[in-house]
Design a protein around this motif. Sequence first.
Motif, PDB file in Angstrom:
ATOM      1  N   THR A  93       0.972  -1.196   0.143  1.00  0.00           N
ATOM      2  CA  THR A  93       0.072   0.041  -0.038  1.00  0.00           C
ATOM      3  C   THR A  93       0.838   1.298  -0.072  1.00  0.00           C
ATOM      4  O   THR A  93       0.603   2.441  -0.825  1.00  0.00           O
ATOM      5  N   GLN A  94       2.110   1.146   0.740  1.00  0.00           N
ATOM      6  CA  GLN A  94       2.859   2.336   0.925  1.00  0.00           C
ATOM      7  C   GLN A  94       3.544   2.497  -0.541  1.00  0.00           C
ATOM      8  O   GLN A  94       3.783   3.863  -0.820  1.00  0.00           O
ATOM      9  N   PHE A  95       3.990   1.611  -1.118  1.00  0.00           N
ATOM     10  CA  PHE A  95       4.515   1.599  -2.613  1.00  0.00           C
ATOM     11  C   PHE A  95       3.621   2.227  -3.599  1.00  0.00           C
ATOM     12  O   PHE A  95       3.609   2.903  -4.555  1.00  0.00           O
ATOM     13  N   ARG A  96       2.150   1.829  -3.444  1.00  0.00           N
ATOM     14  CA  ARG A  96       1.247   2.218  -4.450  1.00  0.00           C
ATOM     15  C   ARG A  96       0.983   3.521  -4.167  1.00  0.00           C
ATOM     16  O   ARG A  96       0.911   4.376  -4.926  1.00  0.00           O
ATOM     17  N   GLN A  97       1.030   4.085  -2.841  1.00  0.00           N
ATOM     18  CA  GLN A  97       0.679   5.640  -2.539  1.00  0.00           C
ATOM     19  C   GLN A  97       1.750   6.311  -3.121  1.00  0.00           C
ATOM     20  O   GLN A  97       1.584   7.540  -3.407  1.00  0.00           O
ATOM     21  N   THR A 111      -7.266   7.449  -1.367  1.00  0.00           N
ATOM     22  CA  THR A 111      -6.906   6.494  -0.360  1.00  0.00           C
ATOM     23  C   THR A 111      -7.310   5.079  -0.702  1.00  0.00           C
ATOM     24  O   THR A 111      -6.642   4.120  -0.559  1.00  0.00           O
ATOM     25  N   SER A 112      -8.580   5.002  -1.051  1.00  0.00           N
ATOM     26  CA  SER A 112      -9.073   3.624  -1.172  1.00  0.00           C
ATOM     27  C   SER A 112      -8.593   3.027  -2.780  1.00  0.00           C
ATOM     28  O   SER A 112      -8.304   1.822  -2.679  1.00  0.00           O
ATOM     29  N   GLU A 113      -8.149   3.627  -3.553  1.00  0.00           N
ATOM     30  CA  GLU A 113      -7.368   3.242  -4.719  1.00  0.00           C
ATOM     31  C   GLU A 113      -5.919   2.698  -4.402  1.00  0.00           C
ATOM     32  O   GLU A 113      -5.517   1.776  -4.766  1.00  0.00           O
ATOM     33  N   ALA A 114      -5.282   3.458  -3.391  1.00  0.00           N
ATOM     34  CA  ALA A 114      -3.959   3.036  -3.035  1.00  0.00           C
ATOM     35  C   ALA A 114      -4.027   1.838  -2.279  1.00  0.00           C
ATOM     36  O   ALA A 114      -3.132   0.920  -2.399  1.00  0.00           O
ATOM     37  N   ALA A 115      -5.297   1.490  -1.479  1.00  0.00           N
ATOM     38  CA  ALA A 115      -5.319   0.486  -0.821  1.00  0.00           C
ATOM     39  C   ALA A 115      -5.901  -0.916  -1.732  1.00  0.00           C
ATOM     40  O   ALA A 115      -5.180  -1.961  -1.589  1.00  0.00           O
ATOM     41  N   SER A 118      -8.502  -0.259  -8.674  1.00  0.00           N
ATOM     42  CA  SER A 118      -9.402  -0.435  -9.603  1.00  0.00           C
ATOM     43  C   SER A 118      -9.062   0.088 -10.944  1.00  0.00           C
ATOM     44  O   SER A 118      -9.838  -0.331 -11.798  1.00  0.00           O
ATOM     45  N   LYS A 119      -8.197   1.053 -10.860  1.00  0.00           N
ATOM     46  CA  LYS A 119      -7.835   1.454 -12.095  1.00  0.00           C
ATOM     47  C   LYS A 119      -6.212   1.246 -12.260  1.00  0.00           C
ATOM     48  O   LYS A 119      -5.853   1.154 -13.136  1.00  0.00           O
ATOM     49  N   LEU A 120      -5.685   1.763 -11.207  1.00  0.00           N
ATOM     50  CA  LEU A 120      -4.120   1.580 -11.138  1.00  0.00           C
ATOM     51  C   LEU A 120      -3.598   0.224 -10.652  1.00  0.00           C
ATOM     52  O   LEU A 120      -3.972  -0.321  -9.361  1.00  0.00           O
TER      53      LEU A 120
END
Length: 211
Positions: A93-97, A111-115, A118-120
């Motif tokens: 999650t930290q890497f995605r953020q 925040t929900s996308e980072a966790a 749905s697109k990335l």
Amino acid sequence: MTVVDQKTDRERAYAPDRFCKFRAVARSRDGAAAIEFALLAIPYFLVIFAILETFIAFAAEELVSNAVDTMSRRMRTGQITYNLGRTTDMSRTQFRQAFCNEISILISCSTSEAATPSKLYLDVQTFGSFSAIPTTIPKVSSDRYADINTAAFKYTPGGAGTINMLRAYYRWEIITDLVRPYITTIRPSDGSMPTQYLIIATSAFQNEQYP
């Protein structure tokens, strides 16, 4: 001179003016420009929107590619590590953020996308050799416009000296109807209108022998 004669003389005097007005009306093209604009406005603006849509989509693709290069360099030099018990360790999650922060100038991630993607989608894996790195895009079927298969995506980067791959996928929404049939790369199997252009960026690298 009689009243009838005076009236006739006045009619003769004003007759040329009346005929000139009729001829001016017949030659008038005051409304032609408005009619021509009305006929050409829709295709004209569609072309303009298509140009802008294509430009923005390709700009987003470059942005994602630059983010992949930046994050790969940080992993390669040990600025980002995984499960090594260091302050540089990053969870999935930290890497995605952190990746979202790199593309935030044009693409926003909640925040929900980072966790939960749905697109990335980010696929980070380590391999025993460069030849073992996949060269094809994982899809749910062999159809040219099939959706991507995310089941095998991982976040398992290696440590110092390991060979890694970072691949990013982003579902970019196409708004202009005129452009969709030409640049969308994901199309629904039910035949409904396609709306997504799949942005893909990949980096394969070997980590430095950082301490």
